[in-house]
Design an enzyme around this catalytic site. Structure first.
Site, PDB file in Angstrom:
ATOM      1  N   ASP A 188      38.051 -48.648 -34.814  1.00  0.00           N
ATOM      2  CA  ASP A 188      38.390 -47.551 -35.712  1.00  0.00           C
ATOM      3  C   ASP A 188      39.904 -47.542 -35.907  1.00  0.00           C
ATOM      4  O   ASP A 188      40.639 -48.217 -35.195  1.00  0.00           O
ATOM      5  CB  ASP A 188      37.876 -46.212 -35.175  1.00  0.00           C
ATOM      6  CG  ASP A 188      38.419 -45.892 -33.793  1.00  0.00           C
ATOM      7  OD1 ASP A 188      39.439 -46.474 -33.398  1.00  0.00           O
ATOM      8  OD2 ASP A 188      37.813 -45.053 -33.105  1.00  0.00           O
TER       9      ASP A 188
ATOM     10  N   GLY B 298      42.118 -45.204 -35.523  1.00  0.00           N
ATOM     11  CA  GLY B 298      42.907 -44.286 -34.716  1.00  0.00           C
ATOM     12  C   GLY B 298      43.063 -42.931 -35.361  1.00  0.00           C
ATOM     13  O   GLY B 298      43.496 -41.971 -34.720  1.00  0.00           O
TER      14      GLY B 298
ATOM     15  N   PHE C 248      40.868 -40.629 -36.418  1.00  0.00           N
ATOM     16  CA  PHE C 248      40.049 -39.529 -35.899  1.00  0.00           C
ATOM     17  C   PHE C 248      40.641 -38.978 -34.608  1.00  0.00           C
ATOM     18  O   PHE C 248      40.706 -37.763 -34.410  1.00  0.00           O
ATOM     19  CB  PHE C 248      38.611 -39.998 -35.670  1.00  0.00           C
ATOM     20  CG  PHE C 248      37.706 -38.917 -35.150  1.00  0.00           C
ATOM     21  CD1 PHE C 248      37.164 -37.975 -36.012  1.00  0.00           C
ATOM     22  CD2 PHE C 248      37.409 -38.821 -33.798  1.00  0.00           C
ATOM     23  CE1 PHE C 248      36.339 -36.960 -35.535  1.00  0.00           C
ATOM     24  CE2 PHE C 248      36.594 -37.810 -33.311  1.00  0.00           C
ATOM     25  CZ  PHE C 248      36.057 -36.884 -34.187  1.00  0.00           C
TER      26      PHE C 248
ATOM     27  N   ASP D 149      42.830 -43.159 -42.210  1.00  0.00           N
ATOM     28  CA  ASP D 149      42.460 -42.052 -43.092  1.00  0.00           C
ATOM     29  C   ASP D 149      42.577 -40.742 -42.338  1.00  0.00           C
ATOM     30  O   ASP D 149      42.752 -40.728 -41.121  1.00  0.00           O
ATOM     31  CB  ASP D 149      41.033 -42.232 -43.631  1.00  0.00           C
ATOM     32  CG  ASP D 149      39.982 -42.060 -42.543  1.00  0.00           C
ATOM     33  OD1 ASP D 149      40.270 -42.421 -41.380  1.00  0.00           O
ATOM     34  OD2 ASP D 149      38.879 -41.581 -42.837  1.00  0.00           O
TER      35      ASP D 149
ATOM     36  N   GLN E  32      35.706 -40.240 -47.939  1.00  0.00           N
ATOM     37  CA  GLN E  32      35.884 -38.867 -47.469  1.00  0.00           C
ATOM     38  C   GLN E  32      35.486 -37.893 -48.582  1.00  0.00           C
ATOM     39  O   GLN E  32      34.996 -38.302 -49.620  1.00  0.00           O
ATOM     40  CB  GLN E  32      37.324 -38.650 -47.014  1.00  0.00           C
ATOM     41  CG  GLN E  32      37.703 -39.394 -45.738  1.00  0.00           C
ATOM     42  CD  GLN E  32      37.028 -38.837 -44.492  1.00  0.00           C
ATOM     43  OE1 GLN E  32      36.360 -37.792 -44.510  1.00  0.00           O
ATOM     44  NE2 GLN E  32      37.186 -39.543 -43.373  1.00  0.00           N
TER      45      GLN E  32
ATOM     46  N   GLY F 277      33.824 -38.414 -41.975  1.00  0.00           N
ATOM     47  CA  GLY F 277      33.881 -36.968 -42.122  1.00  0.00           C
ATOM     48  C   GLY F 277      32.541 -36.278 -42.070  1.00  0.00           C
ATOM     49  O   GLY F 277      32.410 -35.138 -42.524  1.00  0.00           O
TER      50      GLY F 277
ATOM     51  N   ASP G  31      27.714 -45.970 -34.953  1.00  0.00           N
ATOM     52  CA  ASP G  31      28.313 -45.981 -33.617  1.00  0.00           C
ATOM     53  C   ASP G  31      28.308 -44.563 -33.088  1.00  0.00           C
ATOM     54  O   ASP G  31      28.327 -43.602 -33.861  1.00  0.00           O
ATOM     55  CB  ASP G  31      29.758 -46.493 -33.659  1.00  0.00           C
ATOM     56  CG  ASP G  31      30.726 -45.399 -34.097  1.00  0.00           C
ATOM     57  OD1 ASP G  31      31.306 -44.737 -33.212  1.00  0.00           O
ATOM     58  OD2 ASP G  31      30.883 -45.181 -35.309  1.00  0.00           O
TER      59      ASP G  31
ATOM     60  N   CYS H 167       9.665 -48.867 -22.268  1.00  0.00           N
ATOM     61  CA  CYS H 167      10.999 -49.480 -22.262  1.00  0.00           C
ATOM     62  C   CYS H 167      11.023 -50.708 -21.358  1.00  0.00           C
ATOM     63  O   CYS H 167      10.459 -50.693 -20.259  1.00  0.00           O
ATOM     64  CB  CYS H 167      12.037 -48.466 -21.796  1.00  0.00           C
ATOM     65  SG  CYS H 167      13.725 -49.108 -21.775  1.00  0.00           S
TER      66      CYS H 167
ATOM     67  N   CYS I 105      13.910 -52.146 -20.229  1.00  0.00           N
ATOM     68  CA  CYS I 105      15.243 -52.305 -19.648  1.00  0.00           C
ATOM     69  C   CYS I 105      15.166 -52.527 -18.143  1.00  0.00           C
ATOM     70  O   CYS I 105      14.144 -52.265 -17.494  1.00  0.00           O
ATOM     71  CB  CYS I 105      16.121 -51.087 -19.965  1.00  0.00           C
ATOM     72  SG  CYS I 105      15.835 -49.640 -18.917  1.00  0.00           S
TER      73      CYS I 105
ATOM     74  N   HIS J  34      19.778 -47.872 -19.437  1.00  0.00           N
ATOM     75  CA  HIS J  34      18.562 -47.419 -20.123  1.00  0.00           C
ATOM     76  C   HIS J  34      18.866 -46.847 -21.505  1.00  0.00           C
ATOM     77  O   HIS J  34      18.217 -47.222 -22.494  1.00  0.00           O
ATOM     78  CB  HIS J  34      17.821 -46.370 -19.304  1.00  0.00           C
ATOM     79  CG  HIS J  34      16.747 -45.697 -20.104  1.00  0.00           C
ATOM     80  ND1 HIS J  34      15.538 -46.312 -20.383  1.00  0.00           N
ATOM     81  CD2 HIS J  34      16.731 -44.503 -20.770  1.00  0.00           C
ATOM     82  CE1 HIS J  34      14.819 -45.523 -21.164  1.00  0.00           C
ATOM     83  NE2 HIS J  34      15.520 -44.423 -21.414  1.00  0.00           N
TER      84      HIS J  34
END
EC number: 2.4.2.29
Length: 374
Positions: free
Chosen positions: A89, A91, A93, A143, A187, A214, A264, A302, A304, A333
């Site tokens: 990213d 930076g 945010f 941004d 945005q 945003g 993410d 699962c 895992c 997990h």
């Protein structure tokens, strides 16, 4: 980077991002490695959960360890021993999350380091330079993340400044002759006309992919869905679409239904450390005493390492004793659950059975399927 689109099911898209360092199947979820690590996990363990790409945090890595140490190692891939793709990213945010200890101007952002109080300045050019030093496979423009709530006028001014910073980011990225990819960030808060203006400006500049920023900042889910339904169809079909900072499993499902390719969020890792575990039947709070003598796995569906080897009672015990292993097993997990969810979504899009997959996802948790707009 090359984006390949294989097939669609409704608005949902199945494809892949092809990098020199590896291929990322989409829709994709990116675990967050804020300080150059997914908390408590080795790169091999993260990879074993099915992750193809990680997210790194430009702001935090700039403050600590800094560009000089990063360059001595080569780049972020070498520093953290992850030789697959990394998205960073910008930076922005994190800077805007500093509240009273920062001042925003047209030039950039003046703030005090949350580590030692030192006066620091970050702008579009510096963000591009840091991400270049990190060797990011996907660089995000600098941004302003418009706070919520914001009036139309406040959101317009913020969005238009972000557009000016977007051009500066593009210019500096090109000046550095960065061979990697640069994504723009749309945005405009919850206002469709401002989102249109933002996207139009970004398309005129030109980027390798487009993120929707945003959102998930406090607005109602209905507004997030409405903005995605409005914006995603306008993004060129041959460019990846990234919904930043999202989110819960149902947010990923709803984003995919509306045409998002990349996500993410810190939620699977942060929640794991707090004993909130995602399963095919909903969230399990492992600290609840009812798990004290439960010999069953967290999730029978699962595959895992945690679910194959340990019981709910053992995880409850580790949590009660504040053992580090508990947080690690929980994280394994949760990350695997997220990747299995994405695998299921990709498979459903491939076979044209997304509606059935979505219905099963909600039914298994005793919930109704949210409606898409026409």
């Amino acid at each position: 980077m090359k984006f390949e689109l294989d097939t669609t099911d409704g608005r949902a898209r199945r494809g892949r991002l092809v990098f020199e360092r590896g291929t990322v199947e989409t829709p994709a979820f990116m675990p967050v490695g804020t300080y150059g690590t997914v908390k408590g996990m080795t790169p091999e363990e993260v990879r074993a959960t099915g992750a193809d790409i990680l997210l790194g945090n430009t702001f935090h890595l700039w403050l600590r360890p800094g560009e000089e140490i990063m360059r001595k190692h080569g780049d972020l891939h070498d520093f953290m021993n992850w030789q697959r793709p990394i998205l960073t990213d910008s930076g922005g945010f994190q800077v805007f999350s500093l509240g009273d200890i920062r001042k925003i101007t047209e030039e950039g952002v003046h703030f005090r380091s949350p580590i030692n109080g030192e006066k620091i300045f970050m702008d579009a050019e510096k963000s591009m330079q840091i991400q270049y030093s990190l060797g990011s496979d996907v660089v995000m423009i600098f941004d302003e993340c418009t706070p919520y709530p914001a009036t139309h006028d406040e959101a317009r001014k913020s969005m238009q400044m972000s557009l000016r910073w977007a051009q500066r980011s593009r210019d500096e990225f090109d000046r550095l002759e960065n061979p990697n990819s640069l994504f723009g960030i749309i945005q405009g808060s919850v206002y469709e006309d401002l989102r249109d203006e933002s996207l139009k400006g970004l398309l005129e500049i030109g980027y390798d992919g487009y993120a929707v920023g945003g959102l998930a900042v406090g607005e109602p889910k209905e507004d997030m869905h409405r903005i995605l339904e409005h914006v995603c169809p306008q993004i060129p079909a041959d460019k990846p679409r990234y919904l930043m900072g999202v989110g819960k499993p149902e947010d990923l499902v709803e984003g995919v239904r509306r045409g998002v390719d990349m996500f993410d969020c810190v939620m699977p890792t942060r929640n794991a450390r707090n004993g909130h575990l995602f399963t095919s039947e909903g969230v399990i709070k492992i600290r609840n005493a009812r798990h004290r003598d439960d010999t069953s796995p967290l999730d029978a569906k699962c595959d895992c390492y945690t679910c194959k080897n340990y019981s709910r009672a053992y995880l409850y015990h580790l949590d009660r004793c504040n053992e580090i292993l508990g947080a690690r097993l929980n994280t394994i997990h949760n990350l695997r659950y997220y990747q299995m969810l994405m695998e299921g979504l990709r498979g459903a899009i491939e076979t044209g059975t997304l509606d059935a997959f979505v219905e099963e996802f909600y039914t298994s948790q005793g919930r109704e399927v949210p409606k898409l707009s026409d």
